[in-house]
Design a protein around this motif. Structure first.
Motif, mmCIF file in Angstrom:
data_model
loop_
_atom_site.group_PDB
_atom_site.id
_atom_site.type_symbol
_atom_site.label_atom_id
_atom_site.label_comp_id
_atom_site.label_asym_id
_atom_site.label_seq_id
_atom_site.Cartn_x
_atom_site.Cartn_y
_atom_site.Cartn_z
ATOM 1 N N VAL A 125 -37.368 18.593 62.619
ATOM 2 C CA VAL A 125 -36.719 17.287 62.728
ATOM 3 C C VAL A 125 -35.646 17.252 61.660
ATOM 4 O O VAL A 125 -35.901 17.522 60.490
ATOM 5 N N VAL A 127 -32.000 15.268 60.146
ATOM 6 C CA VAL A 127 -30.965 14.223 60.205
ATOM 7 C C VAL A 127 -29.752 14.682 59.408
ATOM 8 O O VAL A 127 -29.875 15.362 58.396
ATOM 9 N N MET A 155 -33.166 16.984 42.463
ATOM 10 C CA MET A 155 -34.594 17.238 42.256
ATOM 11 C C MET A 155 -35.195 18.135 43.328
ATOM 12 O O MET A 155 -34.645 18.244 44.428
ATOM 13 N N GLY A 157 -37.233 19.164 46.394
ATOM 14 C CA GLY A 157 -37.595 18.408 47.599
ATOM 15 C C GLY A 157 -36.549 17.406 48.041
ATOM 16 O O GLY A 157 -36.770 16.630 48.955
ATOM 17 N N SER A 158 -35.381 17.399 47.384
ATOM 18 C CA SER A 158 -34.392 16.383 47.755
ATOM 19 C C SER A 158 -33.511 16.822 48.923
ATOM 20 O O SER A 158 -32.654 16.078 49.372
ATOM 21 N N GLY A 159 -33.717 18.034 49.389
ATOM 22 C CA GLY A 159 -32.974 18.465 50.577
ATOM 23 C C GLY A 159 -31.773 19.352 50.263
ATOM 24 O O GLY A 159 -30.860 19.491 51.087
ATOM 25 N N LYS A 160 -31.764 19.981 49.091
ATOM 26 C CA LYS A 160 -30.610 20.809 48.704
ATOM 27 C C LYS A 160 -30.456 22.031 49.609
ATOM 28 O O LYS A 160 -29.352 22.357 50.053
ATOM 29 N N SER A 161 -31.577 22.708 49.864
ATOM 30 C CA SER A 161 -31.477 23.941 50.662
ATOM 31 C C SER A 161 -31.028 23.614 52.078
ATOM 32 O O SER A 161 -30.177 24.313 52.645
ATOM 33 N N VAL A 162 -31.597 22.540 52.634
ATOM 34 C CA VAL A 162 -31.210 22.159 53.996
ATOM 35 C C VAL A 162 -29.709 21.838 54.023
ATOM 36 O O VAL A 162 -28.983 22.254 54.924
ATOM 37 N N ILE A 295 -35.619 9.861 60.328
ATOM 38 C CA ILE A 295 -36.561 10.986 60.425
ATOM 39 C C ILE A 295 -37.875 10.496 61.044
ATOM 40 O O ILE A 295 -38.402 11.103 61.974
ATOM 41 N N PRO A 322 -37.205 13.529 51.372
ATOM 42 C CA PRO A 322 -37.209 14.096 52.728
ATOM 43 C C PRO A 322 -38.490 14.874 53.017
ATOM 44 O O PRO A 322 -39.015 14.825 54.130
ATOM 45 N N LEU A 323 -39.001 15.545 51.996
ATOM 46 C CA LEU A 323 -40.209 16.349 52.205
ATOM 47 C C LEU A 323 -41.399 15.450 52.557
ATOM 48 O O LEU A 323 -42.139 15.712 53.501
ATOM 49 N N SER A 326 -41.085 13.786 55.938
ATOM 50 C CA SER A 326 -41.381 14.734 57.026
ATOM 51 C C SER A 326 -42.886 14.918 57.195
ATOM 52 O O SER A 326 -43.376 15.023 58.317
ATOM 53 N N PHE A 426 -43.503 26.256 56.228
ATOM 54 C CA PHE A 426 -42.192 26.465 56.846
ATOM 55 C C PHE A 426 -42.070 27.895 57.344
ATOM 56 O O PHE A 426 -42.741 28.794 56.845
ATOM 57 N N HIS A 439 -43.113 24.968 50.578
ATOM 58 C CA HIS A 439 -42.156 24.410 49.612
ATOM 59 C C HIS A 439 -42.859 24.438 48.260
ATOM 60 O O HIS A 439 -44.075 24.246 48.199
HETATM 61 P P1 ADP Z 1 -34.910 21.327 47.989
HETATM 62 O O1 ADP Z 1 -34.107 22.547 48.284
HETATM 63 O O2 ADP Z 1 -34.082 20.240 47.356
HETATM 64 O O3 ADP Z 1 -36.167 21.594 47.220
HETATM 65 P P2 ADP Z 1 -35.326 21.324 50.824
HETATM 66 O O4 ADP Z 1 -33.912 21.384 51.278
HETATM 67 O O5 ADP Z 1 -36.124 22.553 50.838
HETATM 68 O O6 ADP Z 1 -35.395 20.690 49.363
HETATM 69 O O7 ADP Z 1 -36.037 20.177 51.668
HETATM 70 C C1 ADP Z 1 -37.427 19.933 51.590
HETATM 71 C C2 ADP Z 1 -37.947 19.475 52.933
HETATM 72 O O8 ADP Z 1 -37.438 18.171 53.228
HETATM 73 C C3 ADP Z 1 -37.502 20.331 54.093
HETATM 74 O O9 ADP Z 1 -38.370 21.392 54.301
HETATM 75 C C4 ADP Z 1 -37.533 19.348 55.254
HETATM 76 O O10 ADP Z 1 -38.834 19.199 55.761
HETATM 77 C C5 ADP Z 1 -37.131 18.047 54.599
HETATM 78 N N1 ADP Z 1 -35.677 17.787 54.739
HETATM 79 C C6 ADP Z 1 -34.715 18.046 53.838
HETATM 80 N N2 ADP Z 1 -33.492 17.669 54.291
HETATM 81 C C7 ADP Z 1 -33.690 17.176 55.522
HETATM 82 C C8 ADP Z 1 -32.833 16.624 56.530
HETATM 83 N N3 ADP Z 1 -31.508 16.519 56.361
HETATM 84 N N4 ADP Z 1 -33.397 16.199 57.686
HETATM 85 C C9 ADP Z 1 -34.729 16.296 57.870
HETATM 86 N N5 ADP Z 1 -35.587 16.791 56.977
HETATM 87 C C10 ADP Z 1 -35.093 17.230 55.803
#
Ligand code: ADP
Length: 593
Positions: A125, A127, A155, A157-162, A295, A322-323, A326, A426, A439
């Motif tokens: 999922v 966004v 931080m 879990g904030s969605g940096k990798s995504v 989400i 986001p983590l 989800s 994951f 994660h």
């Molecule tokens: P970080 O790199 O900051 O530690 P991640 O990018 O790995 O964080 O994101 C952690 C989790 O949050 C992902 O595995 C996913 O489940 C959720 N997530 C992050 N960004 C999104 C997004 N844009 N849409 C939906 N879920 C997201």
């Protein structure tokens, strides 16, 4: 080359090899500019027509869509109409219109470039975060004509990798700024030896993505790896983008300070202070409310305005992480009537008493993880607990877990699928076989929860299960999971306090031989240093003898074809344990004839 085209070439390979005359086809491909004179010479150096055909196809498989089309046209021009028709249905589209018309906005060409470079897919999922995305892309455009660093920080879990993965899913950006490809490396918190392994695998991947004369030996030290990478980026991928995911310290960063284009994700804002040509983008710790609600809506297949009132409170409670959203979303998909219940779970804060480790500061994550675990079957909950033994940022194939759990691979894959569906785990689909990972906040949670059982029960189980699965001998390079065992077996033994097992493993020439062949000598030397204190309780002399053997022969052990280790060991002093084991093996060989 996009997946469909490559797959078609592979399927038709045998038929094509049987019929085509490479020299005729290559003239056309050279004039289309998709084949070089050197490549033509290499193909023509093969003695028979069939071998030339095979060599041309091999070269073609490494090339892009244009090469596929040029090959197809050459077949038509040379009256191989029937063969061309084999390729026709999978002809890639090159027009910009064709590139734009895909439902997820990612064309097959972009998809092919990204999966070749190991860029992770979107979460199930997903966004969009357009404002942030545009900021990252804007900075990436600054690397169009100059090398430099773009940093995405925020931080855990904030969605940096995504976000980093999403930012390069853009055909124009790749074409204009990074025509030589995108290469992803998950870095994480790593020690010197781990960093070397990561650099080695990156060099290997880059070398593999071009046909080269002979495979090079892996670099044996960090300095050498850095130089190899510098050379590769400068000479072969001058305008490529390297994405370094989750870098922790400046020491690691320096290994990549090689004058190339880098996108970096990190929790440490000041990490890139010391490098030149840098641009950074902050990521807030949580999603804004609307995005987090989106989400939840996507998970329950509902519309935003139909979400119950508790939805906003859930988002507020977990600060839009986001983590966590989800995890809760995946639960609600299964139990759509439990909004109030999960909100109360998040508010409970019962886990506050747990001691927190460094990166672990999400109360809401604890509650969400606990709620997700509660809905697993008891048996699966136990299996999930076993994942506490994994190291951070390590991805494993299902086969490792099949050994750990003592289950058939197919059953393991079913369990893993359930964990993935619940966002508890994951999956990296760029690799074959698929690799699974947690994660690191989830791993922190597991470690904290199972701290008391980790050593005695969980790590010991790894060793028991390993011994059962490999009772006939050490894993070999044909086993997909062998890399895991060569890297982590001593670690699990040490953590389990199984010193006897550790001695007999590390004081064994067979182990040294196999590990050096698969991973090179640097990692092996590092093991002797890391577990030195434990090994010395048994015999510090023997530990030194093995270490010395490796230091003296490290260079040889990096050579390919791999040298005869027994021969090398026979030149050790006769009092050395390494020599004694080699002598025994040499005698056995002689007896076998
Ligand atoms: P970080 O790199 O900051 O530690 P991640 O990018 O790995 O964080 O994101 C952690 C989790 O949050 C992902 O595995 C996913 O489940 C959720 N997530 C992050 N960004 C999104 C997004 N844009 N849409 C939906 N879920 C997201």
């Amino acid at each position: 080359m996009e997946e469909r085209a490559r797959s078609c070439l592979l399927r038709s390979r045998a038929t094509l090899e049987q019929d085509i005359k490479a020299s005729y086809l290559m003239d056309h491909m050279i004039s289309d500019g998709v084949l070089t004179g050197v490549e033509e010479e290499r193909v023509l150096s093969k003695p028979t027509r069939r071998e030339q055909a095979a060599a041309l196809l091999e070269v073609l498989l490494w090339k892009d869509n244009r090469a596929y089309i040029s090959f197809y046209n050459a077949l038509i021009r040379e009256s191989y109409g029937d063969l061309a028709s084999l390729l026709h249905n999978d002809l890639p589209q090159l027009s910009p219109e064709g590139e734009k018309s895909y439902s997820n906005g990612i064309s097959p060409t972009v998809q092919a470039i990204l999966s070749e470079g190991g860029v992770p897919q979107r979460p199930v999922v997903f966004v969009n975060r357009p404002a942030l995305l545009n900021k990252v892309r804007e900075k990436l455009y600054k690397l169009q004509n100059a090398v430099g660093w773009v940093t995405v920080f925020g931080m855990a879990g904030s969605g940096k990798s995504v976000l980093a993965a999403e930012s390069v899913k853009d055909h124009t950006l790749i074409k204009e700024c990074f025509p030589d490809g995108i290469h992803w490396l998950s870095v994480g918190q790593c020690e010197r030896a781990d960093l070397l392994v990561r650099l080695q695998s990156l060099c290997f991947r880059l070398e593999q993505s071009q046909v080269s004369e002979a495979p090079l030996r892996p670099p044996s030290s960090l300095e050498e790896a850095k130089e190899r990478l510098r050379f590769l980026m400068l000479r072969r991928f001058p305008r490529a983008l390297l994405i370094l995911d989750d870098v922790w310290d400046s020491y690691t960063l320096r290994a990549f300070d090689i004058q190339c284009r880098v996108l970096l994700t990190t929790r440490n804002r000041s990490l890139t202070d010391s490098v030149s040509g840098r641009f950074s983008v902050p990521v807030e710790s949580g999603l804004d409310e609307e995005k987090a609600l989106e989400i939840l809506a996507l998970y329950v297949n509902g519309k935003l305005h139909n979400l119950p009132e508790q939805a906003r409170s859930i988002v507020k409670e977990c600060k839009g992480s986001p983590l966590v959203v989800s995890l809760i979303g995946a639960l609600l998909r299964e139990f759509p009537e439990r909004w109030g219940y999960y909100l109360r779970q998040l508010q409970k804060k019962q886990f506050q008493r747990i001691r927190k480790s460094s990166s672990y500061d999400y109360e809401a994550l604890d509650q969400a993880m606990d709620a997700s675990l509660q809905v697993l079957k008891k048996e699966h909950r136990e299996l999930y607990k076993d994942l506490s033994v994994l190291e951070k940022d390590v991805k494993v194939p299902a086969k490792v877990l099949s050994v750990l759990w003592g289950k058939e691979l197919e059953d393991v894959e079913d369990v893993l699928q359930e964990f993935v569906n619940k966002s508890l785990l994951f999956r990296d689909c760029n690799q074959r076989p698929y690799l699974y990972y947690l994660h690191d906040l989830q791993l922190d949670f597991l470690t904290e929860q199972n701290r008391s059982q980790l050593a005695v029960s969980l790590h010991s189980k790894v060793i028991r299960q390993y011994q059962q699965a490999y009772s006939k001998g050490l894993p070999t390079s044909v086993d997909v999971e062998c890399l895991y065992w060569y890297r982590f077996l001593p670690h699990h033994m040490a953590r389990a306090g199984l010193s006897k097992e550790l001695y007999s493993l590390m004081f064994s020439l067979d182990w040294v031989k196999n590990k050096a062949q698969i991973m090179g000598s640097a990692h092996l030397i590092n093991d002797y240093v890391e577990y030195g204190a434990i090994l010395d309780q048994e015999n510090s002399e023997v530990r030194l003898q093995f270490q010395e053997f490796l230091s003296l022969n490290g260079h040889q052990l990096e050579q390919r074809p791999f040298p005869d280790v027994v021969q090398l060991a026979l030149s050790q002093p006769h009092s050395s344990e390494v020599y004694k084991q080699a002598l025994l093996q040499a005698k056995e060989r002689a007896n076998r004839g």
